[in-house]
Enzyme design. Structure first.
Site, mmCIF file in Angstrom:
data_model
loop_
_atom_site.group_PDB
_atom_site.id
_atom_site.type_symbol
_atom_site.label_atom_id
_atom_site.label_comp_id
_atom_site.label_asym_id
_atom_site.label_seq_id
_atom_site.Cartn_x
_atom_site.Cartn_y
_atom_site.Cartn_z
ATOM 1 N N GLU A 34 9.379 -4.078 10.340
ATOM 2 C CA GLU A 34 9.816 -2.899 9.710
ATOM 3 C C GLU A 34 10.156 -1.971 10.777
ATOM 4 O O GLU A 34 9.729 -1.648 12.026
ATOM 5 C CB GLU A 34 8.360 -2.002 9.061
ATOM 6 N N ASP A 66 -1.307 -6.011 -0.383
ATOM 7 C CA ASP A 66 -1.442 -5.647 0.820
ATOM 8 C C ASP A 66 -2.728 -4.926 1.093
ATOM 9 O O ASP A 66 -3.429 -4.322 0.271
ATOM 10 C CB ASP A 66 -0.242 -4.539 0.838
ATOM 11 N N ASP A 81 0.813 -1.431 -0.097
ATOM 12 C CA ASP A 81 0.104 0.035 -0.072
ATOM 13 C C ASP A 81 0.855 1.122 0.078
ATOM 14 O O ASP A 81 0.330 2.382 -0.047
ATOM 15 C CB ASP A 81 -0.855 -0.014 1.094
ATOM 16 N N SER A 82 2.252 1.093 0.021
ATOM 17 C CA SER A 82 3.075 2.266 -0.385
ATOM 18 C C SER A 82 2.812 2.670 -1.818
ATOM 19 O O SER A 82 3.247 3.866 -1.936
ATOM 20 C CB SER A 82 4.448 1.743 -0.375
ATOM 21 N N LYS A 94 -1.152 -9.293 2.702
ATOM 22 C CA LYS A 94 -0.427 -9.011 3.899
ATOM 23 C C LYS A 94 -1.374 -7.904 4.827
ATOM 24 O O LYS A 94 -2.231 -7.278 4.372
ATOM 25 C CB LYS A 94 0.944 -8.177 3.440
ATOM 26 N N GLU A 114 -1.356 -5.236 8.448
ATOM 27 C CA GLU A 114 -0.546 -4.986 9.609
ATOM 28 C C GLU A 114 -1.154 -4.923 11.071
ATOM 29 O O GLU A 114 -2.318 -5.128 11.012
ATOM 30 C CB GLU A 114 -0.329 -3.427 9.365
HETATM 31 O O1 KIV Z 1 3.652 -1.099 1.570
HETATM 32 C C1 KIV Z 1 4.550 -1.629 1.568
HETATM 33 O O2 KIV Z 1 5.301 -1.382 0.447
HETATM 34 C C2 KIV Z 1 5.062 -2.256 2.649
HETATM 35 C C3 KIV Z 1 6.495 -2.777 2.641
HETATM 36 C C4 KIV Z 1 7.515 -1.601 2.805
HETATM 37 C C5 KIV Z 1 6.858 -3.825 3.461
HETATM 38 O O3 KIV Z 1 4.397 -2.684 3.655
#
Ligand code: KIV
Length: 280
Positions: free
Chosen positions: A185, A86, A47-48, A116, A118
């Protein structure tokens, strides 16, 4: 050697054999292809995306539809890597039912291999529910950008014994809940070493040092395509923004001075057809 699609079994075998797991982010077809062709084990559609591609201030505004759209594009560029979607903020917090439905979208619509999410204790039940629905889950502890306002900013996590013990306990609980691996992280590397030794599933470092079972970086950071800030733990292997900017400036000046297009960039019509055209 014939390449095969990477599986969770392969990732676990790498931990067992002391071989490092590689992971990079990708949000579209061309970058996913390049990452896949480089032989990277896992592609994370992080989600970056929100910050490095969509220009948001944080990852908080990212929506499910945005994640699915970009995960589909990354899927089309991925042949061998293990593809992880994510789950964005608020796509798994409201209820187990909604979390399963959203995790399912990553699998059914975008063809991801896993999702993924968090968090630690607060996501154990939902992690178990998604796992029970047959969807593999990658955990994410330490600095969790979706809850940045609660954490008080982008800071290293687990810096004192109590905070480090909490991360260790939550990592063990996530393993028990069924996670196939955990991203750590911005955690001191001595802490992630202890966690890595305690867990039987792989740990993936994102600024958590040398002793994790694998490493992940945001691709746009490591190729120099996002320069709003570069975290201390990122190594920039190339500065693409400079190269691209030079190309754009050169293009502008060549168009303006008539150097581009040159004859080799143009199409021609046969002489006789041209003569006919001119007579009309
Ligand atoms: O959103 C993302 O790219 C991430 C990674 C930095 C682990 O969560």
């Amino acid at each position: 050697m014939d390449r095969k699609k990477v599986t969770i079994t392969d990732l676990h075998a790498k931990k067992q054999d002391g071989k490092k797991i590689t992971m990079l982010t990708a949000y579209d077809y061309p970058i996913a292809r390049l990452v896949d062709d480089a032989g990277i084990d896992c592609i994370l559609v992080g989600d970056s995306l929100g910050m490095v591609v969509l220009g948001y201030e944080s990852t908080v505004p990212v929506t499910m539809d945005e994640m699915i759209h970009h995960s589909k594009a990354a899927r089309r560029g991925t042949r061998f890597a293990f593809l992880i979607g994510d789950m964005p903020f608020m796509s798994y917090q409201v209820s187990k039912e909604e979390a399963i439905k959203n995790a399912g979208r990553f699998m059914k619509e975008a063809g991801c291999d896993a999702v993924k999410l968090e968090g630690g204790n607060e996501v154990l039940a939902v992690t178990r529910a998604i796992e029970d629905a047959g969807i593999p889950v990658l955990g994410h502890l330490g600095l969790t950008p979706q809850t940045i306002s609660k954490l008080g900013g982008y800071k290293v996590q687990g810096k004192d014994a109590e905070a480090a013990k909490k991360i260790l306990d939550e990592a063990m609980a996530l393993e028990k809940a069924g996670c196939f691996a955990i991203v750590l992280e911005c955690v001191p590397e001595e802490v992630s070493k202890i966690i890595t030794e305690k867990l039987s599933i792989p740990t993936i470092s994102c600024g958590a040092g040398r002793y994790c079972d694998g490493q992940v970086l945001v691709t746009n950071d490591m190729v120099g395509l996002f320069d709003r800030f570069v975290p201390k733990f990122v190594k920039q292997y190339v500065k693409l923004s400079g190269l691209i900017s030079d190309a754009f400036k050169k293009y502008k000046s060549e168009v303006e001075d008539g150097t581009f297009p040159a004859p080799e960039h143009t199409f021609a019509i046969k002489e006789d057809e041209l003569a006919k055209l001119k007579k009309r």
